[in-house]
Design an enzyme around this catalytic site. Sequence first.
Site, PDB file in Angstrom:
ATOM      1  N   ASP A 160       0.807  -1.238  -0.048  1.00 51.45           N
ATOM      2  CA  ASP A 160      -0.160   0.003   0.031  1.00 51.45           C
ATOM      3  C   ASP A 160       0.798   1.342   0.196  1.00 51.45           C
ATOM      4  OD1 ASP A 160      -2.124   1.768   0.349  1.00 51.45           O
ATOM      5  OD2 ASP A 160      -2.742   0.755   2.307  1.00 51.45           O
TER       6      ASP A 160
ATOM      7  N   ASP B   9     -10.434   4.247  -1.479  1.00 50.36           N
ATOM      8  CA  ASP B   9     -11.261   3.275  -0.602  1.00 50.36           C
ATOM      9  C   ASP B   9     -12.601   3.115  -0.593  1.00 50.36           C
ATOM     10  OD1 ASP B   9      -8.563   3.106   0.335  1.00 50.36           O
ATOM     11  OD2 ASP B   9      -8.811   3.333   2.651  1.00 50.36           O
TER      12      ASP B   9
HETATM   13  C1  GLA Z   1      -5.423   2.185   3.039  1.00 54.89           C
HETATM   14  C2  GLA Z   1      -6.154   1.095   2.081  1.00 54.89           C
HETATM   15  C3  GLA Z   1      -7.145   0.350   2.716  1.00 54.89           C
HETATM   16  C4  GLA Z   1      -6.659  -0.155   3.964  1.00 54.89           C
HETATM   17  C5  GLA Z   1      -5.920   0.830   4.804  1.00 54.89           C
HETATM   18  C6  GLA Z   1      -4.791   0.527   6.018  1.00 54.89           C
HETATM   19  O1  GLA Z   1      -6.353   3.094   3.201  1.00 54.89           O
HETATM   20  O2  GLA Z   1      -6.405   1.471   0.701  1.00 54.89           O
HETATM   21  O3  GLA Z   1      -7.642  -0.857   2.093  1.00 54.89           O
HETATM   22  O4  GLA Z   1      -5.591  -1.184   3.775  1.00 54.89           O
HETATM   23  O5  GLA Z   1      -5.016   1.689   3.985  1.00 54.89           O
HETATM   24  O6  GLA Z   1      -4.435   1.415   6.812  1.00 54.89           O
END
Ligand code: GLA
Length: 402
Positions: free
Chosen positions: A147, A218
Amino acid sequence: MRRLALSVLALICFILPVRTSAQSPVAQTPPMGWNSWNYFSGKVTDKDIRDSADQIVSNGMKDAGYIYVNIDDTWQGKRDANGVLQANEKFPDMKALADYVHSKGLKIGIYSSPGPKTCAGYEGSLGHEEQDAKMYAEWGIDYLKYDLCSFIPAVMQKQAPDDKAAQMHLMIAAYDKMSKALKATGRPIVLSLCQYGWDAVWEWAPALGGNLWRTTGDIQANWNSIYTILSQQEGLQKYAGPNGPNGGHWNDPDMLEVGNGKLSRAENRSHFSLWAMLSAPLLAGNDLPHMKPEINAILTNRDVIALDQDPLGKQADRVYSEGEVDVWKKQLSGGAVAIAILNAGSDRQSTHPFHLDTKKLGLRGTVKGKDLWTGKEIEIKDNMPIELNGRDILLVRIDKSK
Ligand code: GLA
């Protein structure tokens, strides 16, 4: 002739070592499993992962194809004097946890960032990529979600403050670095890119060994978020499919919210149907130990899962929209098709039902199909009226008549 035979031999000798040293392909169909983030977020513990693995086995999800149990952010502690990352107090023994998940016939996933910190502010992999990849392999990890997060300010914006293109090159290099580090371990590990769809990730992720890549920001457990993400998947069909450099390569519209928040039964059903139409990874993200039977029934609908897991791996297209009704079509193996008619609005008056245009779907005459939510046979005719409740869906599979 002899020259030809020699050239063929040379070619084989050239190809073989590459083949044998490469790992077996992973994620030839979109990965299925469960991930801790959408329900537990930063509170997830070793016990939650074990309980979820137990549930996946006992509630029928494993038999339906859910295999990966993925720990998302907030498992990390500090690095020791040798730079080896320790898990935090919520996860006393990662190797033992991986062994436990494996003992259930499941696979285990983990989460990190190419930056110094993860999105939740825990330790990332920057400068420790090989070391971390090796440790994952030693633990028996089968899946990594990587990520971007702090890599943006800490590296991209710092090293190339006014140069967007240079920033993107740095980002791609960071994913390539981890991909190579994972490959070097010799363990087949699914690589999931999470950088919110930047820089047309679908164009470059497969070549560097990515098996899936987030296409958007997200997801949240509300219809607006689900529908917005759905609409952003158009035009990405050609990038999804099996048989890439590291196995399958899939657009990831983010993990499922089925069973989370206040989503209605219709919304849950539509969300699940559409993610299956999109050949999306099916990663449930709900509270499995407290799942209602109606949610279990949605997540384990074999007919819907079969659309997602169809070996052809063709993502659906939105064929047309009329008012608030969207019509999607997915090509399946054996000449079959699936059609989804979604009432994306919150209500629809029975005085003006939607009429299906089968010509736009390439269907000829009246065809018989299976309604995948009632399990019953349904006749699809041109101009047929279709009455759908708000945010509900009609999902039909039409097999090629013999
Ligand atoms: C980002 C990702 C999410 C999750 C969070 C965890 O926002 O897009 O899917 O993994 O980080 O902190």
